[in-house]
Design a protein around this motif. Sequence first.
Motif, PDB file in Angstrom:
ATOM      1  N   ILE A 130       0.854  -1.180   0.000  1.00  0.00           N
ATOM      2  CA  ILE A 130       0.000   0.000   0.000  1.00  0.00           C
ATOM      3  C   ILE A 130       0.896   1.239   0.000  1.00  0.00           C
ATOM      4  CG2 ILE A 130      -0.180   0.134   2.515  1.00  0.00           C
ATOM      5  CD1 ILE A 130      -3.117   0.974   2.132  1.00  0.00           C
ATOM      6  N   ILE A 131       0.408   2.308  -0.597  1.00  0.00           N
ATOM      7  CA  ILE A 131       1.122   3.577  -0.572  1.00  0.00           C
ATOM      8  C   ILE A 131       0.448   4.442   0.485  1.00  0.00           C
ATOM      9  CG2 ILE A 131       1.737   5.642  -1.881  1.00  0.00           C
ATOM     10  CD1 ILE A 131       1.739   3.883  -4.414  1.00  0.00           C
ATOM     11  N   THR A 132       1.224   4.872   1.478  1.00  0.00           N
ATOM     12  CA  THR A 132       0.664   5.653   2.578  1.00  0.00           C
ATOM     13  C   THR A 132       0.474   7.110   2.167  1.00  0.00           C
ATOM     14  OG1 THR A 132       2.794   6.307   3.525  1.00  0.00           O
ATOM     15  CG2 THR A 132       1.883   4.166   4.221  1.00  0.00           C
ATOM     16  N   ASP A 133      -0.216   7.852   3.020  1.00  0.00           N
ATOM     17  CA  ASP A 133      -0.469   9.262   2.718  1.00  0.00           C
ATOM     18  C   ASP A 133       0.774  10.135   2.856  1.00  0.00           C
ATOM     19  OD1 ASP A 133      -0.265   9.357   5.488  1.00  0.00           O
ATOM     20  OD2 ASP A 133      -2.322  10.025   5.799  1.00  0.00           O
ATOM     21  N   GLU A 134       1.914   9.529   3.160  1.00  0.00           N
ATOM     22  CA  GLU A 134       3.187  10.255   3.154  1.00  0.00           C
ATOM     23  C   GLU A 134       3.728  10.416   1.731  1.00  0.00           C
ATOM     24  OE1 GLU A 134       5.431   7.766   5.728  1.00  0.00           O
ATOM     25  OE2 GLU A 134       4.414   8.489   7.527  1.00  0.00           O
ATOM     26  N   CYS A 135       3.040   9.822   0.761  1.00  0.00           N
ATOM     27  CA  CYS A 135       3.444   9.890  -0.648  1.00  0.00           C
ATOM     28  C   CYS A 135       3.578  11.345  -1.091  1.00  0.00           C
ATOM     29  CB  CYS A 135       2.404   9.170  -1.516  1.00  0.00           C
ATOM     30  SG  CYS A 135       2.706   9.251  -3.291  1.00  0.00           S
ATOM     31  N   ILE A 136       4.670  11.645  -1.794  1.00  0.00           N
ATOM     32  CA  ILE A 136       4.895  12.997  -2.310  1.00  0.00           C
ATOM     33  C   ILE A 136       4.544  13.099  -3.796  1.00  0.00           C
ATOM     34  CG2 ILE A 136       6.612  13.579  -0.551  1.00  0.00           C
ATOM     35  CD1 ILE A 136       8.789  12.988  -2.700  1.00  0.00           C
ATOM     36  N   ASN A 137       3.906  12.069  -4.335  1.00  0.00           N
ATOM     37  CA  ASN A 137       3.475  12.055  -5.741  1.00  0.00           C
ATOM     38  C   ASN A 137       4.627  12.258  -6.715  1.00  0.00           C
ATOM     39  OD1 ASN A 137       0.628  11.500  -5.619  1.00  0.00           O
ATOM     40  ND2 ASN A 137       0.360  13.529  -4.732  1.00  0.00           N
ATOM     41  N   CYS A 138       5.774  11.656  -6.413  1.00  0.00           N
ATOM     42  CA  CYS A 138       6.931  11.802  -7.309  1.00  0.00           C
ATOM     43  C   CYS A 138       6.813  10.919  -8.548  1.00  0.00           C
ATOM     44  CB  CYS A 138       8.232  11.506  -6.569  1.00  0.00           C
ATOM     45  SG  CYS A 138       8.480   9.758  -6.152  1.00  0.00           S
ATOM     46  N   GLY A 139       6.049   9.810  -8.436  1.00  0.00           N
ATOM     47  CA  GLY A 139       5.843   8.930  -9.575  1.00  0.00           C
ATOM     48  C   GLY A 139       6.946   7.913  -9.821  1.00  0.00           C
ATOM     49  N   ALA A 140       7.931   7.830  -8.953  1.00  0.00           N
ATOM     50  CA  ALA A 140       9.041   6.895  -9.154  1.00  0.00           C
ATOM     51  C   ALA A 140       8.584   5.438  -9.169  1.00  0.00           C
ATOM     52  CB  ALA A 140      10.103   7.093  -8.073  1.00  0.00           C
ATOM     53  N   PRO A 173       6.422   3.341 -12.935  1.00  0.00           N
ATOM     54  CA  PRO A 173       7.026   2.582 -14.036  1.00  0.00           C
ATOM     55  C   PRO A 173       7.756   1.317 -13.594  1.00  0.00           C
ATOM     56  CG  PRO A 173       8.318   4.545 -13.588  1.00  0.00           C
ATOM     57  CD  PRO A 173       7.075   4.635 -12.746  1.00  0.00           C
ATOM     58  N   GLU A 174       7.999   1.162 -12.304  1.00  0.00           N
ATOM     59  CA  GLU A 174       8.717  -0.006 -11.790  1.00  0.00           C
ATOM     60  C   GLU A 174       7.830  -1.223 -11.607  1.00  0.00           C
ATOM     61  OE1 GLU A 174      12.012   0.032 -11.571  1.00  0.00           O
ATOM     62  OE2 GLU A 174      11.896   2.109 -12.264  1.00  0.00           O
ATOM     63  N   ILE A 231       0.131   0.088 -10.128  1.00  0.00           N
ATOM     64  CA  ILE A 231       0.265   1.401  -9.512  1.00  0.00           C
ATOM     65  C   ILE A 231      -0.248   2.469 -10.477  1.00  0.00           C
ATOM     66  CG2 ILE A 231       1.867   3.086  -8.535  1.00  0.00           C
ATOM     67  CD1 ILE A 231       3.720   0.735  -7.844  1.00  0.00           C
ATOM     68  N   TYR A 232      -1.077   3.341  -9.933  1.00  0.00           N
ATOM     69  CA  TYR A 232      -1.692   4.403 -10.736  1.00  0.00           C
ATOM     70  C   TYR A 232      -1.598   5.732 -10.000  1.00  0.00           C
ATOM     71  CZ  TYR A 232      -3.682   0.545 -13.353  1.00  0.00           C
ATOM     72  OH  TYR A 232      -3.828  -0.590 -14.101  1.00  0.00           O
ATOM     73  N   GLU A 233      -1.555   6.812 -10.771  1.00  0.00           N
ATOM     74  CA  GLU A 233      -1.565   8.148 -10.198  1.00  0.00           C
ATOM     75  C   GLU A 233      -2.940   8.422  -9.587  1.00  0.00           C
ATOM     76  OE1 GLU A 233      -0.482  12.733 -11.447  1.00  0.00           O
ATOM     77  OE2 GLU A 233      -0.306  11.140 -12.935  1.00  0.00           O
ATOM     78  N   GLY A 234      -2.965   9.154  -8.486  1.00  0.00           N
ATOM     79  CA  GLY A 234      -4.221   9.491  -7.833  1.00  0.00           C
ATOM     80  C   GLY A 234      -5.235  10.042  -8.813  1.00  0.00           C
ATOM     81  N   GLN A 281       9.529  -3.600  -6.092  1.00  0.00           N
ATOM     82  CA  GLN A 281      10.274  -2.527  -6.730  1.00  0.00           C
ATOM     83  C   GLN A 281       9.775  -1.138  -6.336  1.00  0.00           C
ATOM     84  OE1 GLN A 281      13.231  -3.297  -8.813  1.00  0.00           O
ATOM     85  NE2 GLN A 281      12.707  -4.842  -7.285  1.00  0.00           N
ATOM     86  N   CYS A 282       8.486  -1.016  -6.050  1.00  0.00           N
ATOM     87  CA  CYS A 282       7.960   0.287  -5.625  1.00  0.00           C
ATOM     88  C   CYS A 282       8.653   0.731  -4.338  1.00  0.00           C
ATOM     89  CB  CYS A 282       6.450   0.251  -5.454  1.00  0.00           C
ATOM     90  SG  CYS A 282       5.840  -0.997  -4.290  1.00  0.00           S
ATOM     91  N   ALA A 283       8.785  -0.187  -3.383  1.00  0.00           N
ATOM     92  CA  ALA A 283       9.428   0.131  -2.111  1.00  0.00           C
ATOM     93  C   ALA A 283      10.912   0.426  -2.306  1.00  0.00           C
ATOM     94  CB  ALA A 283       9.237  -1.010  -1.116  1.00  0.00           C
ATOM     95  N   ALA A 284      11.531  -0.285  -3.243  1.00  0.00           N
ATOM     96  CA  ALA A 284      12.958  -0.103  -3.483  1.00  0.00           C
ATOM     97  C   ALA A 284      13.288   1.282  -4.033  1.00  0.00           C
ATOM     98  CB  ALA A 284      13.477  -1.182  -4.433  1.00  0.00           C
ATOM     99  N   VAL A 285      12.398   1.857  -4.827  1.00  0.00           N
ATOM    100  CA  VAL A 285      12.686   3.158  -5.447  1.00  0.00           C
ATOM    101  C   VAL A 285      12.030   4.340  -4.740  1.00  0.00           C
ATOM    102  CG1 VAL A 285      13.030   2.118  -7.715  1.00  0.00           C
ATOM    103  CG2 VAL A 285      10.781   3.068  -7.122  1.00  0.00           C
ATOM    104  N   CYS A 286      11.166   4.092  -3.779  1.00  0.00           N
ATOM    105  CA  CYS A 286      10.428   5.170  -3.117  1.00  0.00           C
ATOM    106  C   CYS A 286      11.365   6.026  -2.260  1.00  0.00           C
ATOM    107  CB  CYS A 286       9.311   4.603  -2.238  1.00  0.00           C
ATOM    108  SG  CYS A 286       8.336   5.891  -1.420  1.00  0.00           S
ATOM    109  N   PRO A 287      11.435   7.331  -2.540  1.00  0.00           N
ATOM    110  CA  PRO A 287      12.347   8.188  -1.776  1.00  0.00           C
ATOM    111  C   PRO A 287      11.870   8.508  -0.361  1.00  0.00           C
ATOM    112  CG  PRO A 287      11.133   9.518  -3.348  1.00  0.00           C
ATOM    113  CD  PRO A 287      10.769   8.069  -3.619  1.00  0.00           C
ATOM    114  N   VAL A 288      10.604   8.266  -0.054  1.00  0.00           N
ATOM    115  CA  VAL A 288      10.090   8.577   1.283  1.00  0.00           C
ATOM    116  C   VAL A 288       9.592   7.335   2.026  1.00  0.00           C
ATOM    117  CG1 VAL A 288       9.550  10.994   0.804  1.00  0.00           C
ATOM    118  CG2 VAL A 288       7.834   9.246   0.350  1.00  0.00           C
TER     119      VAL A 288
END
Length: 117
Positions: free
Chosen positions: A4-14, A17-18, A24-27, A83-90
């Motif tokens: 799951i993507i938490t509400d700490e997401c900064i919408n970077c989109g990294a 594509p992974e 995974i989809y944009e809000g 891969q989403c967790a691996a590239v997530c900056p936050v």
Amino acid sequence: MAIIITDECINCGACEPECPNTAIYEGADEWRYSDGTSLTGDVVLPNGKAVNADDVQDPVSDEIYYIVPDKCTECKGFHEEPQCAAVCPVDCCVPDEDHVESEDVLLGKQRFMHPNN
């Protein structure tokens, strides 16, 4: 278990594509089970739910990137780690306690969506 993507997401989109399952989809973006998979037409998902893979589905979130639990396999069958967790900056891609699945179930979903891999 799905991610799951938490509400700490900064919408970077990294993460988007992974994802090998296109889970995974944009809000606010609509999605389909057929997106990035071999699914088409009427199908019964491994969890027993009957859907039309080509039908547009409502967004899971209107504000941040989101992961469709029915399509998430934690990258099993493709990679050693999500891969989403691996590239997530936050570090906002975390296990979803509401969708706990065994490795066998996750691999079954992967084979269902991508039978030619």
